[in-house]
Design a protein around this motif. Sequence first.
Motif, PDB file in Angstrom:
ATOM      1  N   ALA A  97       0.833  -1.199   0.000  1.00  0.00           N
ATOM      2  CA  ALA A  97       0.000   0.000   0.000  1.00  0.00           C
ATOM      3  C   ALA A  97       0.872   1.254   0.000  1.00  0.00           C
ATOM      4  CB  ALA A  97      -0.934  -0.010   1.211  1.00  0.00           C
ATOM      5  N   VAL A  98       1.909   1.270   0.823  1.00  0.00           N
ATOM      6  CA  VAL A  98       2.799   2.434   0.882  1.00  0.00           C
ATOM      7  C   VAL A  98       3.514   2.620  -0.454  1.00  0.00           C
ATOM      8  CG1 VAL A  98       4.895   3.341   1.965  1.00  0.00           C
ATOM      9  CG2 VAL A  98       3.093   2.346   3.371  1.00  0.00           C
ATOM     10  N   TYR A  99       3.954   1.522  -1.055  1.00  0.00           N
ATOM     11  CA  TYR A  99       4.632   1.591  -2.349  1.00  0.00           C
ATOM     12  C   TYR A  99       3.705   2.183  -3.414  1.00  0.00           C
ATOM     13  CZ  TYR A  99       6.359   0.018  -6.859  1.00  0.00           C
ATOM     14  OH  TYR A  99       6.752  -0.036  -8.179  1.00  0.00           O
ATOM     15  N   LEU A 100       2.493   1.656  -3.507  1.00  0.00           N
ATOM     16  CA  LEU A 100       1.564   2.143  -4.530  1.00  0.00           C
ATOM     17  C   LEU A 100       1.194   3.609  -4.312  1.00  0.00           C
ATOM     18  CD1 LEU A 100      -0.780  -0.957  -4.909  1.00  0.00           C
ATOM     19  CD2 LEU A 100       1.002  -0.172  -6.480  1.00  0.00           C
TER      20      LEU A 100
ATOM     21  N   TRP B  79      10.394   8.942 -13.143  1.00  0.00           N
ATOM     22  CA  TRP B  79      10.596   7.500 -13.321  1.00  0.00           C
ATOM     23  C   TRP B  79      11.840   7.024 -12.571  1.00  0.00           C
ATOM     24  CZ3 TRP B  79       6.829   4.546 -14.232  1.00  0.00           C
ATOM     25  CH2 TRP B  79       5.750   4.998 -14.977  1.00  0.00           C
ATOM     26  N   TRP B  80      12.838   7.883 -12.397  1.00  0.00           N
ATOM     27  CA  TRP B  80      14.006   7.528 -11.587  1.00  0.00           C
ATOM     28  C   TRP B  80      13.582   7.279 -10.140  1.00  0.00           C
ATOM     29  CZ3 TRP B  80      18.422   5.376 -11.375  1.00  0.00           C
ATOM     30  CH2 TRP B  80      19.282   5.580 -10.308  1.00  0.00           C
ATOM     31  N   TYR B  81      12.739   8.188  -9.594  1.00  0.00           N
ATOM     32  CA  TYR B  81      12.260   8.015  -8.224  1.00  0.00           C
ATOM     33  C   TYR B  81      11.382   6.773  -8.096  1.00  0.00           C
ATOM     34  CZ  TYR B  81      14.116  12.569  -6.982  1.00  0.00           C
ATOM     35  OH  TYR B  81      14.954  13.628  -6.740  1.00  0.00           O
ATOM     36  N   ILE B  82      10.579   6.493  -9.103  1.00  0.00           N
ATOM     37  CA  ILE B  82       9.745   5.287  -9.080  1.00  0.00           C
ATOM     38  C   ILE B  82      10.630   4.040  -9.111  1.00  0.00           C
ATOM     39  CG2 ILE B  82       8.069   3.944 -10.412  1.00  0.00           C
ATOM     40  CD1 ILE B  82       6.747   6.652 -11.114  1.00  0.00           C
ATOM     41  N   THR B  83      11.714   4.089  -9.891  1.00  0.00           N
ATOM     42  CA  THR B  83      12.660   2.966  -9.909  1.00  0.00           C
ATOM     43  C   THR B  83      13.273   2.757  -8.534  1.00  0.00           C
ATOM     44  OG1 THR B  83      13.156   3.350 -12.240  1.00  0.00           O
ATOM     45  CG2 THR B  83      14.765   2.074 -10.975  1.00  0.00           C
TER      46      THR B  83
ATOM     47  N   TYR C 235      11.082  -1.382  -2.367  1.00  0.00           N
ATOM     48  CA  TYR C 235       9.992  -2.320  -2.092  1.00  0.00           C
ATOM     49  C   TYR C 235      10.477  -3.758  -2.240  1.00  0.00           C
ATOM     50  CZ  TYR C 235       5.715  -4.988  -2.569  1.00  0.00           C
ATOM     51  OH  TYR C 235       4.737  -5.936  -2.417  1.00  0.00           O
ATOM     52  N   LEU C 236      11.219  -4.029  -3.294  1.00  0.00           N
ATOM     53  CA  LEU C 236      11.717  -5.395  -3.507  1.00  0.00           C
ATOM     54  C   LEU C 236      12.673  -5.823  -2.399  1.00  0.00           C
ATOM     55  CD1 LEU C 236      12.279  -5.310  -7.366  1.00  0.00           C
ATOM     56  CD2 LEU C 236      10.432  -6.430  -6.114  1.00  0.00           C
TER      57      LEU C 236
END
Length: 83
Positions: free
Chosen positions: A17-20, A51-55, A61-62
């Motif tokens: 949930a936090v990731y999304l 997209w860098w921050y999302i990466t 998360y992983l």
Amino acid sequence: MHRGEETKPAWKTTELAVYLLSVIGVLIASNAVGDGAGNNGGDYFAADKAWWYITLLTIGYLVSRGLAKAGSRTRDDDPRVNN
């Protein structure tokens, strides 16, 4: 004696949930900041930076899921596992 699975399914964790929510927040912030055209500037929060921050969030998360699976056990009954 009943042995549980290693961890809860990913969809049952707060990390998901936090990731999304974080990914959605980055995308909204990138879109809302604007291009700075009125201030003789460029795009302050361009798509490539978003997209860098999302990466980075995805890697975090992983790693958190990997650490969670590193040896902890759950007592949660998962209907997909228990027949």
